[in-house]
Design a protein around this motif. Structure first.
Motif, short mmCIF file in Angstrom:
data_model
loop_
_atom_site.label_atom_id
_atom_site.label_comp_id
_atom_site.label_asym_id
_atom_site.label_seq_id
_atom_site.Cartn_x
_atom_site.Cartn_y
_atom_site.Cartn_z
N ASP A 193 3.23 41.27 -85.72
CA ASP A 193 3.88 42.52 -85.30
C ASP A 193 3.48 42.89 -83.88
OD1 ASP A 193 5.53 44.87 -86.26
OD2 ASP A 193 3.73 45.90 -85.56
N ARG A 194 2.25 42.59 -83.50
CA ARG A 194 1.83 42.91 -82.13
C ARG A 194 2.65 42.15 -81.11
NH1 ARG A 194 -3.24 43.35 -84.74
NH2 ARG A 194 -3.72 41.13 -84.47
N ALA A 195 2.98 40.89 -81.41
CA ALA A 195 3.82 40.10 -80.50
C ALA A 195 5.25 40.63 -80.50
CB ALA A 195 3.78 38.63 -80.90
N ILE A 196 5.76 41.00 -81.67
CA ILE A 196 7.13 41.49 -81.78
C ILE A 196 7.33 42.75 -80.96
CG2 ILE A 196 8.79 42.54 -83.38
CD1 ILE A 196 7.70 40.57 -85.52
N ARG A 197 6.37 43.66 -80.99
CA ARG A 197 6.50 44.97 -80.33
C ARG A 197 5.85 45.01 -78.95
NH1 ARG A 197 8.12 48.74 -84.46
NH2 ARG A 197 7.98 47.73 -86.49
N ALA A 198 5.62 43.85 -78.36
CA ALA A 198 5.00 43.79 -77.03
C ALA A 198 5.94 44.40 -75.99
CB ALA A 198 4.69 42.34 -76.68
N PRO A 199 5.41 44.78 -74.83
CA PRO A 199 6.24 45.38 -73.78
C PRO A 199 7.45 44.52 -73.43
CG PRO A 199 3.92 45.52 -73.20
CD PRO A 199 4.00 44.67 -74.43
N GLY A 200 8.54 45.17 -73.06
CA GLY A 200 9.79 44.46 -72.78
C GLY A 200 9.81 43.77 -71.44
N LYS A 201 8.97 44.15 -70.49
CA LYS A 201 8.99 43.56 -69.16
C LYS A 201 8.13 42.30 -69.10
CE LYS A 201 9.88 47.90 -66.72
NZ LYS A 201 9.42 48.85 -65.68
N GLY A 202 8.43 41.45 -68.13
CA GLY A 202 7.62 40.26 -67.92
C GLY A 202 7.87 39.19 -68.96
N VAL A 203 6.81 38.47 -69.27
CA VAL A 203 6.89 37.31 -70.17
C VAL A 203 5.94 37.52 -71.34
CG1 VAL A 203 6.57 34.82 -70.36
CG2 VAL A 203 7.40 35.80 -68.21
N VAL A 204 6.45 37.35 -72.55
CA VAL A 204 5.61 37.31 -73.74
C VAL A 204 5.49 35.86 -74.18
CG1 VAL A 204 5.50 37.87 -76.20
CG2 VAL A 204 5.99 39.66 -74.54
#
Length: 746
Positions: A193-204
């Motif tokens: 869930d932490r990866a799913i809800r990560a910030p929208g900018k940049g690169v995940v």
């Protein structure tokens, strides 16, 4: 736990689910009414009515698609919070719904209010006393799985909150697999869930070993981004890129099941519009085509004179003999190429040639007539127009790629970049793919695409090197419409008329508006199995996300690209200037502990630098190793029959590339697997659509990327190891595809 208690809890949840589906039908009816009203606006007879119609119909259609997709397993979660926080249960679903009073009935799983459903644990319950997952068959609740997160709060509040079931995650992991990936929206774990809800900018960047759920987490992230900033991501678009057509069909239902359809799913062979390549080159050829040095070869090729084009032009005008010889034409070519991509110079070609010829006019009669008369005379001369059209023709990327089929041409542009052996590999691959010499023409009905998956990145490179052919605008059509470039649709004379010359300063060529190749049409780019992308493929995908946010999923130990450092440089170039947020998934939810221990032992034995996640469940079923003996067909048939009789879901037969056709023929001839003949055909030709009922399929090691099966039978693993430079990594991938049973036939 009594059966009566379980039935009571199921009945309680069924009553709520029935209420939700009634509201869902009301919402669908409202959307249909909106569409009907929108169509009526189009009959108002003015432009404003048409605009309203389009907007209303679009919104209604989008809502209806969302509601339709959400029908299956619409309600899947319930939260019981501490009474001071919320005395009423909070239900979580695939979409959000409100009741007739506009109060929240069902919370969208992506909403902030639903985050605690995934993030709460027994150590940090975050106000959650009990978390419940509902298991449904269509509209019917068939089971509930509970987790008690705060026993102290339950005791203190003296509430009737029984805890039933074996746990949602374990129930989900034990289900049979079919031919599609399913969402994990009901069982997302906290680290996911932490990866799913990560910030929208940049690169995940999402990393982790096999079975950690990287792919499905990334897809849920795409759905989350669309929910959190719909205007941005729907208007710009979301591109999901995966390794193969088989893989893309495997994941294609996940996002629609989460209520999202505004996503482009493309395999690496489909990234370029109008191209659909499914065939892979042999590893040695793929290593050459994917290498970064191919960019220089293609750059040189794009600057060459078109094979077969005229080398000189002669004409007598007034008192002068004018000649465009090799030296003059080379200067003109250099002048044009210095101004940008080749096709974009088409409007400048005539003026550049006329300038070179006018400098040769010395006679008194010619000088008296002047430059304008000279231009008009030349542009009225078919011989000159034909020469210009043939000397600088509009080109497609396939044209230029086809030039490389000529050994002399390839040697010229590859000098100092590719070895003689590299050139031989390329020539053989293109000649075998196109034995009739059609020049790598686009696919026609009934004719296979001559390009391989690895060729697609080369084609895209050439598209950007040569540019698009300029397209005429409405303003251009006011110019004289006479002779045109043959087959190119560019009018040579209308681009060099007197009116143009009158307003264009001498030495500065006029250029009409161009149909531009878009470098960054997407708002978000998601790359799965990123460790397999070649440097040339990174360049291709990078062009589509210059200003986008990214989600990148991969595991270096599973890489099929042999030169990791080169790929990492290309990846860094594609992501230049973007901040990277890294997430690591540590739990293996796919394999049983017995199967993954076997695969992990292999990875250690052969020296793979593998990320070894912890498998969360055990089945007691150890992998089986068996000597196939002299009769390989009998051994495969027996092994497949054994595992197919013991699992309810899918079975994969994984074979070396050289044996795929043979094993497919065997499978089609075995009566007990007659229903799986279509699956065998699809393994040979991924364009064959799934039948929906085939359980057994034959795949190569690379075909299995990202997939999972209830059971796997691995045929001749030693041949998979040796068929490429990264064969050991490929075999490691194969050994991690099974959820229940693994048989290895040596």
């Amino acid at each position: 736990m009594s059966e009566e208690l379980v039935e009571r809890e199921i009945a309680t949840e069924q009553a709520f689910v029935d209420r939700v589906y009634v509201q869902l039908e009301k919402s669908a009816a409202a959307a249909q009414q909106l569409a009907k009203e929108g169509h009526s606006r189009g009959r108002l007879g003015h432009e404003g009515g048409l605009v309203e119609r389009d907007a209303m119909v679009f919104q209604a259609a989008k809502r209806m698609a969302q509601l339709d997709a959400a029908h299956e397993g619409l309600v899947f979660g319930r939260l019981d919070l501490r009474e001071e926080l919320d005395p009423a249960p909070r239900y979580i679903g695939r979409i959000g719904l409100r009741d007739d009073q506009r109060d929240s009935l069902l919370i969208d799983w992506r909403a902030p209010a639903a985050a605690v459903f995934y993030q709460a644990t027994a150590a940090t319950p975050e106000g959650v006393v009990r978390r419940r997952v509902l298991r449904s068959d269509h509209h019917t609740v068939v089971g509930v799985e509970d987790e008690l997160l705060d026993a102290d709060a339950l005791a203190a509040e003296d509430r009737d909150l029984p805890v039933v079931g074996e746990g949602a995650l374990m129930a989900q992991l034990s289900r049979a697999r079919d031919r599609s990936m399913h969402s994990i929206v009901a069982t997302i774990q906290a680290e996911q869930d932490r990866a799913i809800r990560a910030p929208g900018k940049g690169v995940v960047s999402i990393s982790g070993g096999p079975g950690t759920g990287k792919t499905v987490v990334a897809l849920h992230r795409a759905a989350y981004l669309l929910y959190s900033d719909r205007r941005r991501y729907e208007s710009g678009g979301v591109l999901v890129v995966g390794p193969s057509g088989v893989f893309m069909r495997y994941i294609e239902r996940v996002l629609p099941s989460l209520g999202e359809t505004a996503v482009a799913l493309r395999s690496l062979g489909e990234v370029v519009d109008g191209v659909r390549a499914t065939r892979h080159d042999e590893p040695a050829v793929a290593a050459v085509k994917g290498a970064a040095r191919m960019a220089e070869v293609l750059r040189r090729a794009a600057r060459q004179q078109a094979p077969g084009s005229p080398r000189e032009f002669k004409i007598f005008w007034r008192d002068d003999s004018l000649r465009l010889d090799g030296a003059v034409l080379r200067r003109v070519r250099g002048q044009l190429m210095s101004q940008g991509a080749r096709n974009r110079q088409l409007p400048r070609v005539a003026n550049a040639l006329l300038d070179a010829m006018w400098r040769q006019v010395k006679g008194e009669r010619g000088r008296e007539r002047g430059r304008e008369q000279f231009d008009d005379d030349m542009l009225s001369t078919p011989a000159f127009v034909d020469f210009a059209a043939d000397w600088w023709p509009p080109l497609t990327a396939r044209d230029v790629l086809g030039w490389l089929r000529d050994p002399e041409f390839l040697a010229r542009v590859s000098e100092g970049v590719l070895s003689a052996d590299d050139q031989k590999l390329l020539l053989r691959s293109w000649q075998e793919a196109d034995p009739e010499g059609r020049g790598l023409l686009p696919t026609r009905p009934g004719v296979a695409e001559p390009l391989s998956v690895e060729d697609v990145a080369l084609l895209d490179e050439l598209r950007y090197l040569i540019g698009d052919v300029p397209q005429r605008t409405d303003e251009d059509h006011d110019l004289d419409d006479t002779l045109a470039y043959r087959d190119g649709g560019v009018d040579l004379q209308e681009l060099t008329t007197a009116s143009e010359r009158e307003y264009a300063p001498r030495g500065r060529a006029w250029s009409p508006p161009l149909h531009k190749l878009e470098d960054d049409p997407f708002a978000h780019v998601l790359i799965d199995e990123a460790q397999d992308l070649t440097p040339m493929q990174w360049r291709m995908v990078g062009r589509r996300g210059r200003t986008a946010s990214w989600t990148i999923v991969g595991d270096p130990a599973q890489s099929s690209w042999p030169v990791r450092e080169e790929a990492e440089e290309a990846r860094a170039a594609a992501l230049e200037g973007k901040q990277v947020h890294s997430f690591h998934l540590s739990k293996n939810y796919r394999n049983s502990a017995e199967i993954y221990d076997y695969a992990a032992a292999y990875a250690r034995r052969v020296g793979l630098d593998a990320d070894l996640p912890e498998a969360v469940r055990s089945t007691g079923e150890e992998p089986v190793e068996r000597d196939a003996g002299a009769d390989l067909q009998a051994a495969v048939r027996t092994a497949v029959g054994e595992v197919a009789s013991r699992v309810a879901g899918t079975v994969g037969i994984v074979v070396p590339v050289a044996r795929r056709s043979q094993v497919n023929e065997w499978l089609a001839s075995w009566p007990e697997f007659a229903d799986d003949a279509r699956g065998a055909a699809r393994a040979v030709d991924p364009s064959v659509s799934p039948s929906g009922d085939d359980r057994v399929v034959v795949l190569t090691g690379l075909d299995t990327k990202g997939l999972e099966f209830d059971a796997i039978v691995v045929v001749r693993p030693e041949e998979i190891e040796t068929e490429s430079a990264t064969g050991r990594a490929t075999l490691y991938v194969v050994l991690t595809r099974a959820t229940q049973l693994l048989t290895v036939l040596r």
